[in-house]
Scaffold this motif. Structure first.
Motif, PDB file in Angstrom:
ATOM      1  N   GLN A   1     103.023  37.480   8.118  1.00  0.00           N
ATOM      2  CA  GLN A   1     103.864  36.286   8.248  1.00  0.00           C
ATOM      3  C   GLN A   1     103.078  35.064   8.739  1.00  0.00           C
ATOM      4  O   GLN A   1     103.303  33.955   8.278  1.00  0.00           O
ATOM      5  CB  GLN A   1     105.044  36.565   9.191  1.00  0.00           C
ATOM      6  CG  GLN A   1     106.162  37.366   8.547  1.00  0.00           C
ATOM      7  CD  GLN A   1     106.880  36.577   7.458  1.00  0.00           C
ATOM      8  OE1 GLN A   1     106.943  35.354   7.471  1.00  0.00           O
ATOM      9  NE2 GLN A   1     107.418  37.288   6.489  1.00  0.00           N
ATOM     10  N   ILE A   2     102.162  35.291   9.671  1.00  0.00           N
ATOM     11  CA  ILE A   2     101.412  34.148  10.220  1.00  0.00           C
ATOM     12  C   ILE A   2     100.239  33.778   9.308  1.00  0.00           C
ATOM     13  O   ILE A   2     100.049  32.609   8.948  1.00  0.00           O
ATOM     14  CB  ILE A   2     100.915  34.458  11.657  1.00  0.00           C
ATOM     15  CG1 ILE A   2     102.116  34.671  12.592  1.00  0.00           C
ATOM     16  CG2 ILE A   2     100.015  33.328  12.180  1.00  0.00           C
ATOM     17  CD1 ILE A   2     101.764  35.107  13.996  1.00  0.00           C
ATOM     18  N   SER A   3      99.452  34.796   8.902  1.00  0.00           N
ATOM     19  CA  SER A   3      98.222  34.511   8.143  1.00  0.00           C
ATOM     20  C   SER A   3      98.526  33.955   6.751  1.00  0.00           C
ATOM     21  O   SER A   3      97.894  33.003   6.300  1.00  0.00           O
ATOM     22  CB  SER A   3      97.374  35.778   7.995  1.00  0.00           C
ATOM     23  OG  SER A   3      97.191  36.348   9.255  1.00  0.00           O
ATOM     24  N   LYS A   4      99.491  34.557   6.066  1.00  0.00           N
ATOM     25  CA  LYS A   4      99.850  34.077   4.720  1.00  0.00           C
ATOM     26  C   LYS A   4     100.361  32.639   4.776  1.00  0.00           C
ATOM     27  O   LYS A   4     100.064  31.819   3.903  1.00  0.00           O
ATOM     28  CB  LYS A   4     100.943  34.975   4.108  1.00  0.00           C
ATOM     29  CG  LYS A   4     100.401  36.128   3.296  1.00  0.00           C
ATOM     30  CD  LYS A   4     100.769  35.961   1.804  1.00  0.00           C
ATOM     31  CE  LYS A   4     100.113  37.004   0.932  1.00  0.00           C
ATOM     32  NZ  LYS A   4     100.846  38.293   0.944  1.00  0.00           N
TER      33      LYS A   4
ATOM     34  N   THR B   1     114.800  41.417   9.655  1.00  0.00           N
ATOM     35  CA  THR B   1     113.642  40.814   8.989  1.00  0.00           C
ATOM     36  C   THR B   1     114.139  39.937   7.838  1.00  0.00           C
ATOM     37  O   THR B   1     115.318  40.022   7.454  1.00  0.00           O
ATOM     38  CB  THR B   1     112.706  41.890   8.398  1.00  0.00           C
ATOM     39  OG1 THR B   1     113.430  42.585   7.389  1.00  0.00           O
ATOM     40  CG2 THR B   1     112.215  42.856   9.462  1.00  0.00           C
ATOM     41  N   ASP B   2     113.240  39.139   7.269  1.00  0.00           N
ATOM     42  CA  ASP B   2     113.655  38.243   6.184  1.00  0.00           C
ATOM     43  C   ASP B   2     114.223  39.010   4.986  1.00  0.00           C
ATOM     44  O   ASP B   2     115.226  38.606   4.392  1.00  0.00           O
ATOM     45  CB  ASP B   2     112.492  37.341   5.763  1.00  0.00           C
ATOM     46  CG  ASP B   2     111.320  38.114   5.227  1.00  0.00           C
ATOM     47  OD1 ASP B   2     111.049  38.049   4.025  1.00  0.00           O
ATOM     48  OD2 ASP B   2     110.652  38.823   6.005  1.00  0.00           O
TER      49      ASP B   2
ATOM     50  N   THR C   1     109.351  39.024  16.505  1.00  0.00           N
ATOM     51  CA  THR C   1     109.520  40.244  17.307  1.00  0.00           C
ATOM     52  C   THR C   1     110.338  41.305  16.559  1.00  0.00           C
ATOM     53  O   THR C   1     110.455  42.436  17.018  1.00  0.00           O
ATOM     54  CB  THR C   1     110.197  39.904  18.655  1.00  0.00           C
ATOM     55  OG1 THR C   1     111.282  39.003  18.400  1.00  0.00           O
ATOM     56  CG2 THR C   1     109.222  39.240  19.605  1.00  0.00           C
ATOM     57  N   ASN C   2     110.898  40.964  15.395  1.00  0.00           N
ATOM     58  CA  ASN C   2     111.596  41.958  14.558  1.00  0.00           C
ATOM     59  C   ASN C   2     110.629  42.667  13.608  1.00  0.00           C
ATOM     60  O   ASN C   2     111.064  43.484  12.790  1.00  0.00           O
ATOM     61  CB  ASN C   2     112.691  41.287  13.710  1.00  0.00           C
ATOM     62  CG  ASN C   2     113.786  40.663  14.555  1.00  0.00           C
ATOM     63  OD1 ASN C   2     113.942  41.024  15.713  1.00  0.00           O
ATOM     64  ND2 ASN C   2     114.525  39.716  13.988  1.00  0.00           N
ATOM     65  N   TYR C   3     109.329  42.328  13.674  1.00  0.00           N
ATOM     66  CA  TYR C   3     108.333  42.856  12.723  1.00  0.00           C
ATOM     67  C   TYR C   3     107.308  43.726  13.451  1.00  0.00           C
ATOM     68  O   TYR C   3     107.049  43.519  14.640  1.00  0.00           O
ATOM     69  CB  TYR C   3     107.589  41.699  12.034  1.00  0.00           C
ATOM     70  CG  TYR C   3     108.465  40.884  11.108  1.00  0.00           C
ATOM     71  CD1 TYR C   3     108.327  40.959   9.726  1.00  0.00           C
ATOM     72  CD2 TYR C   3     109.450  40.042  11.617  1.00  0.00           C
ATOM     73  CE1 TYR C   3     109.146  40.219   8.880  1.00  0.00           C
ATOM     74  CE2 TYR C   3     110.272  39.297  10.785  1.00  0.00           C
ATOM     75  CZ  TYR C   3     110.104  39.398   9.415  1.00  0.00           C
ATOM     76  OH  TYR C   3     110.909  38.670   8.572  1.00  0.00           O
TER      77      TYR C   3
END
Ligand SMILES: [Zn+2]
Length: 329
Positions: free
Chosen positions: A226-229, A162-163, A216-218
């Protein structure tokens, strides 16, 4: 199949592509292409500041656009794709991933040929002026005299994290300052630069998650965040909510697609090397999993484009036979 054999068959396919194109009528399709950083020239590429990635210079990019203009392709924006494409034409869409400031260098070429392009932005990299991890791994690895194979192996390991895990790994290894960009070669846009850039009539902005997350690591919550923010941050910076996404490293799953739909994202792009054909194009699920080709600056542009356009690849046939034989054993 064995790598050496695959490579040889691919090389033969590239060699015969011009002949295939002249002998077999090219099928109409919608082809999308992926670019990342855009380097001024080979000298900038070899400075070791940033991961050379596909080694694409402005000149290579111009060759690529010229090739498709000369071969009867219609360049389209994501808006035109969403309004629907005719099955009677050959279409192409140009995309850039990540949000590099150096993507500004594409503008004179886009203007010269009146070509739209879609830029996918990793939102927090822009917001916090943060270097991309692969550039840090490359730059610091080179400084530490790691071999290219060792740098590659490290990058492959980081791709599974992940990040937060990636940042921890890099700062533990190279110190807390390593995530700062060096200069215009490797830095992302600033928010105000991105705002100005996004106002250009040939520029379209898409989502590339908050932190360049390989989704796919989340878990489900992480994917949503990650997408909405990123939708919110990008809207703040450019004034509209993206309707498009490029999944970092092309990775997605059902949860990712579900979140995209909830967020009003209508067009999603992977890194699977293939053309997009109608009528599949008009199925909303397929629009969220579009295929995309990659161009390499260290290989002949015409050869690569001929190969991608060609509808007969010996590699596919051999792979098919190999898979059938393997299933029987
Ligand atoms: Zn990316």
């Amino acid at each position: 199949m064995k790598t050496a054999l695959s490579k040889t068959i691919r090389q033969i396919d590239v060699m015969i592509a011009p002949w295939v194109l002249s002998a077999v009528k090219e099928l109409n399709a919608f082809n999308t292409y992926l670019f990342h950083a855009l380097f001024i020239d080979k000298a900038e590429l070899s400075k070791g500041i940033a991961d050379p990635q596909q080694q694409v210079t402005v000149d290579v990019f111009r060759q690529f656009i010229t090739y498709h203009k000369e071969n009867g392709f219609t360049f389209v924006s994501p808006d035109e794709v969403l309004r629907g494409l005719s099955p009677d034409k050959k279409y192409i869409m140009v995309t850039f991933d990540d949000g590099y400031y150096n993507n500004l260098r594409a503008l004179p070429v886009l203007e010269e040929f009146n070509v739209p392009a879609l830029f996918f932005i990793s939102a927090n990299h822009v917001r916090y002026n943060k270097a991309f991890w692969w550039d840090v791994a490359y730059r610091e690895g080179k400084k530490a005299r790691m071999t290219d194979d060792a740098i590659l192996a490290e990058k492959e390991h980081l791709l599974t994290l992940t990040d937060v895990e990636i940042d921890t790994y890099l700062t533990n290894k190279y110190g807390p300052g390593c995530l700062k960009p060096i200069g215009d070669t490797d830095r992302p846009f600033t928010p105000s630069e991105l705002h100005t850039f996004s106002q250009h009539p040939l520029v379209y902005i898409g989502n590339h998650t908050c932190d360049h997350a390989v989704l796919t690591n989340y878990d489900a919550e992480g994917i949503k965040e990650q997408i909405s923010k990123a939708q919110e941050i990008i809207e703040d910076m450019v004034g509209y909510r993206p309707e498009t996404i490029a999944y970092p490293c092309g990775e997605f799953n059902d949860t990712v697609l579900q979140v995209c739909k909830q967020e009003g994202i209508k067009l999603g792009i992977t890194v699977h090397h293939a053309k997009n054909f109608s009528p599949q194009l008009y199925d909303s699920k397929n629009l969220l999993t579009l295929n995309r080709f990659t161009i390499w600056g260290d290989q002949d542009v015409k050869n690569q484009c001929d190969f991608y356009r060609s509808d007969y690849h010996m590699f596919d046939k051999v792979k098919e036979v190999y898979t059938k034989l393997k299933a029987k054993i």
